[in-house]
Design an enzyme around this catalytic site. Sequence first.
Site, short mmCIF file in Angstrom:
data_model
loop_
_atom_site.label_atom_id
_atom_site.label_comp_id
_atom_site.label_asym_id
_atom_site.label_seq_id
_atom_site.Cartn_x
_atom_site.Cartn_y
_atom_site.Cartn_z
CG ASN A 87 -1.64 1.48 1.53
OD1 ASN A 87 -2.64 1.78 0.96
ND2 ASN A 87 -0.89 2.15 2.42
CE1 TYR A 157 0.66 7.65 -7.00
CE2 TYR A 157 -0.63 8.02 -8.62
CZ TYR A 157 -0.52 7.49 -7.28
OH TYR A 157 -1.56 6.85 -6.75
P1 NAP Z 1 -1.43 8.63 2.08
O1 NAP Z 1 -2.62 9.12 2.89
O2 NAP Z 1 -0.65 9.82 1.40
O3 NAP Z 1 -0.55 7.58 2.90
C1 NAP Z 1 0.39 7.20 2.37
C2 NAP Z 1 1.12 6.13 3.30
O4 NAP Z 1 2.28 5.58 2.65
C3 NAP Z 1 1.53 6.73 4.64
O5 NAP Z 1 1.47 6.05 5.66
C4 NAP Z 1 3.04 6.99 4.38
O6 NAP Z 1 3.87 6.95 5.39
C5 NAP Z 1 3.59 5.75 3.68
N1 NAP Z 1 4.81 5.78 3.08
C6 NAP Z 1 5.21 6.54 1.92
N2 NAP Z 1 6.50 6.38 1.70
C7 NAP Z 1 6.71 5.30 2.53
C8 NAP Z 1 7.77 4.45 2.58
N3 NAP Z 1 9.15 4.51 1.84
N4 NAP Z 1 8.08 3.48 3.44
C9 NAP Z 1 6.79 3.17 4.25
N5 NAP Z 1 5.72 3.87 4.21
C10 NAP Z 1 5.75 4.88 3.11
O7 NAP Z 1 -2.07 8.19 0.89
P2 NAP Z 1 -3.32 7.10 0.38
O8 NAP Z 1 -4.27 8.02 -0.18
O9 NAP Z 1 -3.76 6.45 1.70
O10 NAP Z 1 -2.37 6.15 -0.62
C11 NAP Z 1 -2.45 4.70 -0.42
C12 NAP Z 1 -2.07 3.84 -1.50
O11 NAP Z 1 -3.27 4.32 -2.53
C13 NAP Z 1 -0.96 4.75 -2.31
O12 NAP Z 1 -0.24 3.70 -2.98
C14 NAP Z 1 -1.76 5.47 -3.30
O13 NAP Z 1 -0.91 5.52 -4.52
C15 NAP Z 1 -2.84 4.83 -3.53
N6 NAP Z 1 -3.86 5.48 -4.38
C16 NAP Z 1 -4.41 6.54 -3.39
C17 NAP Z 1 -5.69 7.23 -4.18
C18 NAP Z 1 -6.37 8.23 -3.15
O14 NAP Z 1 -7.65 9.02 -4.00
N7 NAP Z 1 -5.82 8.64 -2.20
C19 NAP Z 1 -6.00 7.05 -5.32
C20 NAP Z 1 -5.21 5.86 -6.18
C21 NAP Z 1 -4.53 5.37 -5.60
P3 NAP Z 1 3.95 8.53 6.37
O15 NAP Z 1 3.05 8.99 7.06
O16 NAP Z 1 5.47 8.23 7.01
O17 NAP Z 1 4.45 9.49 5.23
#
Ligand code: NAP
Length: 234
Positions: A87, A157
């Site tokens: 994730n 991305y």
């Molecule tokens: P988010 O709120 O920005 O959370 C991202 C998470 O990834 C945070 O816990 C962050 O940790 C962690 N992270 C980043 N770099 C890391 C690393 N090197 N090692 C370990 N953890 C790391 O994003 P989200 O929206 O929940 O996204 C989760 C996934 O869904 C991602 O892969 C994203 O691309 C995908 N996604 C999201 C959306 C959307 O609309 N939100 C849409 C399509 C896909 P920190 O707190 O330490 O930064």
Amino acid sequence: MDRKIAVVTGANRGIGFEICRQLAAKGISVVLTSRDEAKGRMAVAQLRSQGLEIEFYQLDVTDTSGIQRLGGFLERKYGAADILVNNAGIMADAKGTGMLGVQLQIIRTTMETNVYGPLILCRELIPLMRKKNYGRIVNISSGLGQLSEMGGGTPAYRMSKTALNALTRTLAAELKGTNILVNSVCPGWVKTDMGGPNAVKTLAEGADTAVWLATLPDGGASGGFYRDRKAISW
Ligand code: NAP
């Protein structure tokens, strides 16, 4: 009863946190991983206060030796890793920057987190899955990585999520005939720090398809790309 063990990366907040909650609510033992120990432990405490079985493991997905230590920990403690949810992800592209302007360093950093981390995790945990001939790998991808719908903007991305989808397809083909199923999911546009406040999906809706794929029955689909529990084009 055979209690399944799940590992979720980047789970201190956002979609990963909610995936942990939903998996644990199904009676799965969840290892919530986070690169920041304090934030990860706070997340675990919040879920434990809801009566869920969750444990913490510190993991930065760009740290190969950390991933190897996680593999050793899982082998010693459980002798298993049944479910892996890749994730953790970053969207590091500067606003308004296109393919011709994006710095190579941004692409490299994005690939390290969004692609190479998941790849190394698969390499480390699939041997444990093979021991029990059971595995569910869910790669959290994005519609922005769909070649069939590809547009401009957020180039690092987009390329990372297309590459993550290639990891899904290739691994699924190589694991054909085993009970290790590998799929990609687009969670949709979800209200998180990454998705922003105008996003249309709740955390629960954003995590749903990933949890469904993480708990597929034996003989379930592998090598697919899903949104809202339906297959979508690559
Ligand atoms: P988010 O709120 O920005 O959370 C991202 C998470 O990834 C945070 O816990 C962050 O940790 C962690 N992270 C980043 N770099 C890391 C690393 N090197 N090692 C370990 N953890 C790391 O994003 P989200 O929206 O929940 O996204 C989760 C996934 O869904 C991602 O892969 C994203 O691309 C995908 N996604 C999201 C959306 C959307 O609309 N939100 C849409 C399509 C896909 P920190 O707190 O330490 O930064």
